[in-house]
Each structure stands twice: as structure tokens, then as C-alpha cells.
Design a protein around this motif. Sequence first.
Motif, PDB file in Angstrom:
ATOM      1  N   ARG A  47       0.816  -1.214   0.000  1.00 17.10           N
ATOM      2  CA  ARG A  47       0.000   0.000   0.000  1.00 17.10           C
ATOM      3  C   ARG A  47       0.849   1.263   0.000  1.00 17.10           C
ATOM      4  NH1 ARG A  47      -5.290  -1.569   2.693  1.00 17.10           N
ATOM      5  NH2 ARG A  47      -5.524   0.645   3.083  1.00 17.10           N
ATOM      6  N   ASN A  51       0.129   4.711  -2.493  1.00 17.86           N
ATOM      7  CA  ASN A  51      -0.220   6.050  -2.017  1.00 17.86           C
ATOM      8  C   ASN A  51       0.946   6.999  -2.161  1.00 17.86           C
ATOM      9  OD1 ASN A  51      -2.835   5.459  -1.241  1.00 17.86           O
ATOM     10  ND2 ASN A  51      -2.191   4.740   0.757  1.00 17.86           N
ATOM     11  N   SER A  95      -5.951  -5.892  -6.377  1.00 18.18           N
ATOM     12  CA  SER A  95      -7.028  -5.456  -5.475  1.00 18.18           C
ATOM     13  C   SER A  95      -6.913  -6.129  -4.114  1.00 18.18           C
ATOM     14  CB  SER A  95      -8.390  -5.766  -6.077  1.00 18.18           C
ATOM     15  OG  SER A  95      -8.556  -5.099  -7.287  1.00 18.18           O
ATOM     16  N   GLY A  99      -6.217  -4.053  -0.685  1.00 21.13           N
ATOM     17  CA  GLY A  99      -7.278  -4.100   0.316  1.00 21.13           C
ATOM     18  C   GLY A  99      -8.537  -3.408  -0.161  1.00 21.13           C
ATOM     19  N   ALA A 100      -9.650  -3.826   0.420  1.00 21.11           N
ATOM     20  CA  ALA A 100     -10.965  -3.346  -0.003  1.00 21.11           C
ATOM     21  C   ALA A 100     -11.140  -1.851   0.224  1.00 21.11           C
ATOM     22  CB  ALA A 100     -12.060  -4.112   0.733  1.00 21.11           C
ATOM     23  N   ASP A 101     -10.591  -1.325   1.301  1.00 25.82           N
ATOM     24  CA  ASP A 101     -10.779   0.107   1.575  1.00 25.82           C
ATOM     25  C   ASP A 101     -10.093   0.990   0.533  1.00 25.82           C
ATOM     26  OD1 ASP A 101      -8.417  -0.956   2.685  1.00 25.82           O
ATOM     27  OD2 ASP A 101      -8.167   0.787   3.979  1.00 25.82           O
ATOM     28  N   MET A 102      -8.922   0.584   0.044  1.00 32.83           N
ATOM     29  CA  MET A 102      -8.230   1.369  -0.976  1.00 32.83           C
ATOM     30  C   MET A 102      -8.860   1.206  -2.347  1.00 32.83           C
ATOM     31  SD  MET A 102      -4.213   1.177  -0.130  1.00 32.83           S
ATOM     32  CE  MET A 102      -3.788   2.532  -1.185  1.00 32.83           C
ATOM     33  N   SER A 104     -11.973   0.602  -3.072  1.00 27.45           N
ATOM     34  CA  SER A 104     -13.294   1.209  -3.174  1.00 27.45           C
ATOM     35  C   SER A 104     -13.263   2.731  -3.062  1.00 27.45           C
ATOM     36  CB  SER A 104     -14.230   0.629  -2.111  1.00 27.45           C
ATOM     37  OG  SER A 104     -13.730   0.914  -0.822  1.00 27.45           O
ATOM     38  N   GLU A 105     -12.091   3.312  -2.812  1.00 25.73           N
ATOM     39  CA  GLU A 105     -11.976   4.779  -2.744  1.00 25.73           C
ATOM     40  C   GLU A 105     -12.190   5.377  -4.117  1.00 25.73           C
ATOM     41  OE1 GLU A 105      -8.180   5.962  -1.308  1.00 25.73           O
ATOM     42  OE2 GLU A 105      -8.552   5.232   0.705  1.00 25.73           O
TER      43      GLU A 105
END
Length: 107
Positions: A47, A51, A95, A99-102, A104-105
Amino acid sequence: DIAAVRKSLLPHFVNLARINSGDDNINAEMCVYCAYSFPAVVLLLGRDGWNGDENTPGPLKECFFLLVNGNEDSASALVPLPVKRCLASSLHTVSHILGADMVSEPD
């Protein structure tokens, strides 16, 4: 050492996606190499490689969008089919790593 990889190798990897050698065949081949290796690089850097700062995307995110959208600086801005295949076949892996949070952003 991950810091050394991020500092010295990652910029060269991202440049594979934006290469403009003047020969469309070479450009396409370099993009295929980059797309094929993309999941492994994401796995290595995770991650943190995706970012960036608040104002700029991370190097892996930039690389991904260069591969998906094509390089506007190139004579042929079309994305080669092998690049699309590599990215499509590894999208679920990338994906999962991010992770799901990144994923789905909105961006």
C-alpha cells in the motif's frame, strides 16, 4: 532493503510505462513488461507504494494509470492488447494486495 528499491528501482519501473523511444513496437513491448511485472511490484511495495502525497499519486498508482490510459506523449496513445490482458488478469490480485478500503476509494 525496500527503501533502496523504492528510491533507485521504482522510478525506472514507472518509466517503463511512459517510455517514448520513437518506435511504437519497443514502446508497446516495454509496457507489456511493466504490466506483466506490476502485481509483483505491488506485492513487494504494498500500500505504501500505491499512495503518494496529498497532491500527487503514488508511483504505483501513476504507473497503473499510465498503463491503463496509455502514454499521451507517445505517437500511438493506444494501449496494446497484451498490456490490457496482463492488467485484466492481475486486477484481482492487485485489489487483494491493496485491500478493499483502498480499492473502493473514488479517485
